[in-house]
Enzyme design. Structure first.
Site, PDB file in Angstrom:
ATOM      1  N   GLU A   1      59.273  36.490  67.848  1.00 50.49           N
ATOM      2  CA  GLU A   1      60.168  36.024  68.908  1.00 50.49           C
ATOM      3  C   GLU A   1      61.539  36.638  68.774  1.00 50.49           C
ATOM      4  OE1 GLU A   1      58.707  31.483  68.765  1.00 50.49           O
ATOM      5  OE2 GLU A   1      60.773  31.853  69.336  1.00 50.49           O
TER       6      GLU A   1
ATOM      7  N   CYS B   1      69.334  37.163  69.148  1.00 51.00           N
ATOM      8  CA  CYS B   1      68.944  36.363  67.988  1.00 51.00           C
ATOM      9  C   CYS B   1      67.629  36.941  67.467  1.00 51.00           C
ATOM     10  CB  CYS B   1      68.766  34.914  68.454  1.00 51.00           C
ATOM     11  SG  CYS B   1      68.105  33.823  67.216  1.00 51.00           S
TER      12      CYS B   1
ATOM     13  N   CYS C   1      57.695  31.485  57.988  1.00 44.88           N
ATOM     14  CA  CYS C   1      58.777  31.357  56.996  1.00 44.88           C
ATOM     15  C   CYS C   1      58.248  30.574  55.806  1.00 44.88           C
ATOM     16  CB  CYS C   1      59.969  30.640  57.612  1.00 44.88           C
ATOM     17  SG  CYS C   1      61.354  30.455  56.464  1.00 44.88           S
TER      18      CYS C   1
ATOM     19  N   CYS D   1      60.909  24.142  56.346  1.00 38.43           N
ATOM     20  CA  CYS D   1      61.760  23.040  56.834  1.00 38.43           C
ATOM     21  C   CYS D   1      60.958  22.202  57.830  1.00 38.43           C
ATOM     22  CB  CYS D   1      63.028  23.587  57.484  1.00 38.43           C
ATOM     23  SG  CYS D   1      63.996  24.584  56.346  1.00 38.43           S
TER      24      CYS D   1
ATOM     25  N   CYS E   1      61.402  22.501  61.731  1.00 39.15           N
ATOM     26  CA  CYS E   1      61.465  23.856  62.289  1.00 39.15           C
ATOM     27  C   CYS E   1      60.067  24.374  62.623  1.00 39.15           C
ATOM     28  CB  CYS E   1      62.151  24.773  61.285  1.00 39.15           C
ATOM     29  SG  CYS E   1      62.037  26.522  61.709  1.00 39.15           S
TER      30      CYS E   1
ATOM     31  N   GLY F   1      62.216  32.993  60.418  1.00 36.70           N
ATOM     32  CA  GLY F   1      62.271  33.483  59.046  1.00 36.70           C
ATOM     33  C   GLY F   1      63.608  33.343  58.353  1.00 36.70           C
ATOM     34  N   GLU F   2      63.584  33.588  57.043  1.00 36.12           N
ATOM     35  CA  GLU F   2      64.766  33.469  56.199  1.00 36.12           C
ATOM     36  C   GLU F   2      65.236  34.886  55.826  1.00 36.12           C
ATOM     37  OE1 GLU F   2      67.040  31.374  55.044  1.00 36.12           O
ATOM     38  OE2 GLU F   2      67.734  33.095  53.894  1.00 36.12           O
TER      39      GLU F   2
ATOM     40  N   SER G   1      72.256  33.851  59.015  1.00 33.88           N
ATOM     41  CA  SER G   1      72.103  32.436  58.715  1.00 33.88           C
ATOM     42  C   SER G   1      71.062  32.288  57.607  1.00 33.88           C
ATOM     43  CB  SER G   1      71.636  31.718  59.983  1.00 33.88           C
ATOM     44  OG  SER G   1      71.321  30.375  59.709  1.00 33.88           O
TER      45      SER G   1
ATOM     46  N   SER H   1      72.677  26.853  56.270  1.00 31.88           N
ATOM     47  CA  SER H   1      72.073  25.676  56.908  1.00 31.88           C
ATOM     48  C   SER H   1      72.037  24.537  55.899  1.00 31.88           C
ATOM     49  CB  SER H   1      70.653  26.019  57.379  1.00 31.88           C
ATOM     50  OG  SER H   1      70.717  27.042  58.343  1.00 31.88           O
ATOM     51  N   LEU H   2      72.939  23.591  56.061  1.00 33.22           N
ATOM     52  CA  LEU H   2      73.097  22.530  55.054  1.00 33.22           C
ATOM     53  C   LEU H   2      72.243  21.301  55.375  1.00 33.22           C
ATOM     54  CD1 LEU H   2      74.772  21.975  52.489  1.00 33.22           C
ATOM     55  CD2 LEU H   2      76.520  20.935  53.938  1.00 33.22           C
ATOM     56  N   HIS H   3      72.383  20.745  56.544  1.00 32.90           N
ATOM     57  CA  HIS H   3      71.571  19.642  57.089  1.00 32.90           C
ATOM     58  C   HIS H   3      71.700  18.293  56.394  1.00 32.90           C
ATOM     59  CE1 HIS H   3      69.855  22.903  59.220  1.00 32.90           C
ATOM     60  NE2 HIS H   3      69.010  23.295  58.299  1.00 32.90           N
TER      61      HIS H   3
ATOM     62  N   ASN I   1      66.304  20.719  68.487  1.00 34.45           N
ATOM     63  CA  ASN I   1      65.344  20.907  69.565  1.00 34.45           C
ATOM     64  C   ASN I   1      64.045  20.266  69.107  1.00 34.45           C
ATOM     65  OD1 ASN I   1      66.436  22.586  71.750  1.00 34.45           O
ATOM     66  ND2 ASN I   1      66.867  23.980  70.053  1.00 34.45           N
TER      67      ASN I   1
ATOM     68  N   CYS J   1      63.900  28.492  67.071  1.00 33.69           N
ATOM     69  CA  CYS J   1      63.082  29.570  66.539  1.00 33.69           C
ATOM     70  C   CYS J   1      61.640  29.127  66.284  1.00 33.69           C
ATOM     71  CB  CYS J   1      63.697  30.110  65.259  1.00 33.69           C
ATOM     72  SG  CYS J   1      63.750  28.942  63.912  1.00 33.69           S
TER      73      CYS J   1
HETATM   74  N1  SAH Z   1      66.129  30.674  57.989  1.00 34.98           N
HETATM   75  C1  SAH Z   1      67.500  30.710  58.371  1.00 34.98           C
HETATM   76  C2  SAH Z   1      67.731  31.348  59.733  1.00 34.98           C
HETATM   77  C3  SAH Z   1      66.749  31.008  60.819  1.00 34.98           C
HETATM   78  S1  SAH Z   1      66.825  29.360  61.406  1.00 34.98           S
HETATM   79  C4  SAH Z   1      68.112  29.315  58.300  1.00 34.98           C
HETATM   80  O1  SAH Z   1      67.380  28.355  58.151  1.00 34.98           O
HETATM   81  O2  SAH Z   1      69.332  29.240  58.368  1.00 34.98           O
HETATM   82  C5  SAH Z   1      68.355  29.353  62.284  1.00 34.98           C
HETATM   83  C6  SAH Z   1      68.941  27.972  62.500  1.00 34.98           C
HETATM   84  O3  SAH Z   1      68.103  27.214  63.394  1.00 34.98           O
HETATM   85  C7  SAH Z   1      69.040  27.166  61.217  1.00 34.98           C
HETATM   86  O4  SAH Z   1      70.298  26.578  61.088  1.00 34.98           O
HETATM   87  C8  SAH Z   1      67.968  26.107  61.405  1.00 34.98           C
HETATM   88  O5  SAH Z   1      68.245  24.948  60.690  1.00 34.98           O
HETATM   89  C9  SAH Z   1      67.988  25.899  62.901  1.00 34.98           C
HETATM   90  N2  SAH Z   1      66.793  25.236  63.422  1.00 34.98           N
HETATM   91  C10 SAH Z   1      65.507  25.413  63.070  1.00 34.98           C
HETATM   92  N3  SAH Z   1      64.688  24.598  63.784  1.00 34.98           N
HETATM   93  C11 SAH Z   1      65.493  23.907  64.610  1.00 34.98           C
HETATM   94  C12 SAH Z   1      65.264  22.917  65.594  1.00 34.98           C
HETATM   95  N4  SAH Z   1      64.045  22.474  65.861  1.00 34.98           N
HETATM   96  N5  SAH Z   1      66.338  22.442  66.256  1.00 34.98           N
HETATM   97  C13 SAH Z   1      67.588  22.877  65.989  1.00 34.98           C
HETATM   98  N6  SAH Z   1      67.866  23.799  65.074  1.00 34.98           N
HETATM   99  C14 SAH Z   1      66.833  24.313  64.387  1.00 34.98           C
HETATM  100 FE1  SF4 Z   2      62.700  28.991  57.601  1.00 35.02          FE
HETATM  101 FE2  SF4 Z   2      65.162  28.639  58.599  1.00 35.02          FE
HETATM  102 FE3  SF4 Z   2      62.994  27.489  59.773  1.00 35.02          FE
HETATM  103 FE4  SF4 Z   2      63.845  26.598  57.422  1.00 35.02          FE
HETATM  104  S1  SF4 Z   2      64.964  26.535  59.370  1.00 35.02           S
HETATM  105  S2  SF4 Z   2      61.705  27.031  57.956  1.00 35.02           S
HETATM  106  S3  SF4 Z   2      64.520  28.483  56.448  1.00 35.02           S
HETATM  107  S4  SF4 Z   2      63.414  29.643  59.608  1.00 35.02           S
END
Ligand code: SAH
Ligand code: SF4
Length: 355
Positions: free
Chosen positions: A92, A112, A119, A123, A126, A169-170, A201, A224-226, A300, A342
């Site tokens: 994507e 993006c 990945c 998470c 995600c 992906g990371e 990121s 990405s702290l969360h 999302n 993503c």
């Molecule tokens: N792997 C890296 C970069 C890709 S994800 C990372 O995790 O930072 C990019 C951003 O999208 C991250 O901050 C991630 O937490 C966020 N993200 C992933 N799934 C999401 C979702 N369902 N809703 C909102 N943000 C999301």
């Molecule tokens: Fe991978 Fe980033 Fe999604 Fe976490 S949020 S699974 S690190 S792509």
């Protein structure tokens, strides 16, 4: 076989010399590759056909990608593509456009990109994390995502202005290919995008953050702290194990000290999970006083059963951070109705194909 889209300008110089050609051929090749969208080596009309043949016999190719699916948000500002590479890899990539401010004629056009298929970080909120890990993308496959949009934009007199590594992906778990792609996309002899218009990121690969701080590239970093504590963070990022929240904050400080560029903390807000006043206050405690910037992303919805908090809750969370002296913005939402988070499009399309 080597894709010409992974060859750095300095390597291109060596290649043309090895083929017995003058050095200026390298610039002709690079210009054609990054500004003319050739589909095959015989499209490189600037170079003589004997040199085209020599490239082919030396094992060079031009990889192509095709659009399997394209969706555009109702307001037309977000376009999401599912691209298929020659080896059937599906990834994507998204274009987000923002209206021009008064003094600019072109919109801000941010691509993006994905760096991996799936990945390994898993998470729970995600869509990419939930599909598991398939493979690392090559630099040329990362570059291709940007060039695909660059070519679409060129047709309407626009261009790519920004790049974020926030797709599937990371990026720091695919470090070398990500850095090679950035070098190609920013080199003035190749694509020529400004280094400061790029944001990587990361979910927090600490060795990668430290390595990045030592590179001679001026990219911005987002972590990405969360969550403000390890117990909560491990629920959301199950592979966070070896790295504590404290480790991440220290890594961000080191990055700032070395590069002079402040790190942004991303925080996906999930209803009833990490969005309470108490959690916001805890976040203030760990971040205040170090000039941190927090970007809240109301999540999302994905298949994981999590949902986004009500708008009121998001604003209340933001207010607590601001009152505590922590700089905090809420992500401008782009294209959530087309599943811009993503991994979601790929998941949805594969479901439709297979069911
Ligand atoms: N792997 C890296 C970069 C890709 S994800 C990372 O995790 O930072 C990019 C951003 O999208 C991250 O901050 C991630 O937490 C966020 N993200 C992933 N799934 C999401 C979702 N369902 N809703 C909102 N943000 C999301
Ligand atoms: Fe991978 Fe980033 Fe999604 Fe976490 S949020 S699974 S690190 S792509």
């Amino acid at each position: 076989m080597t894709d010409l889209y992974r060859v750095l300008p300095e390597e291109m110089d060596n290649l043309v010399i090895k083929l017995g050609q003058p050095r200026y051929r390298a610039d002709q090749l690079l210009h054609a590759l990054y500004h003319e969208s050739p589909k095959k080596i015989s499209d490189l009309h600037q170079i003589p056909s004997t040199m085209q043949d020599a490239l082919v016999t030396s094992g060079y190719t031009i990889g192509t990608q095709s659009e399997v699916h394209r969706i555009t948000s109702e307001d037309g500002h977000t376009t999401k593509l599912l691209l298929k590479f020659d080896d059937d890899t599906l990834i994507e990539t998204v274009l987000m456009q923002y209206s021009p401010s008064q003094d600019k004629t072109h919109p801000r056009s941010t691509v993006c990109v994905s760096t991996q298929v799936g990945c390994p970080m898993g998470c729970v909120f995600c869509a990419t994390g939930q599909m598991g890990f398939e493979k690392n993308l090559k630099a040329e496959e990362i570059v291709a995502q940007v060039l695909h949009f660059a070519s679409l934009l060129r047709q309407r007199g626009e261009h790519v202005t920004n790049l974020v590594f926030m797709g599937m992906g990371e990026p720091l778990a695919n470090y070398d290919e990500t850095i090679r792609a950035i070098r190609l996309l920013t080199h003035p002899r190749a694509f020529g995008l400004g280094q400061r218009s790029i944001t990587i990121s990361t979910v927090g690969v600490i060795a990668g953050i430290d390595k990045l701080a030592d590179e001679d590239i001026q990219v911005k970093l987002a972590i990405s702290l969360h969550a403000p504590n390890d117990v909560l963070r491990k629920k959301l990022v199950p592979t966070a194990g070896p790295h504590s929240v404290e480790d991440l904050i220290s890594a961000a400080k080191r990055y700032f000290k070395k590069t002079g560029r402040r790190v942004t903390f991303e925080y996906a807000l999930i209803d009833g999970i990490n969005d309470s006043n108490k959690v916001a206050e805890e976040l203030v405690q760990i971040l205040k006083g170090n000039g941190a910037h927090v970007n809240l992303i109301p999540m999302n919805p994905t298949a994981g059963g999590f949902s986004r908090p009500a708008r009121k809750r998001v604003l209340a969370f933001q207010q607590i951070l601001r009152d505590g002296g922590v700089n905090c913005t809420v992500r401008v939402e782009k294209g959530s109705e087309i599943a811009a988070a993503c991994g979601q499009l790929r998941t949805d399309v594969i479901k439709n194909i297979t069911h």
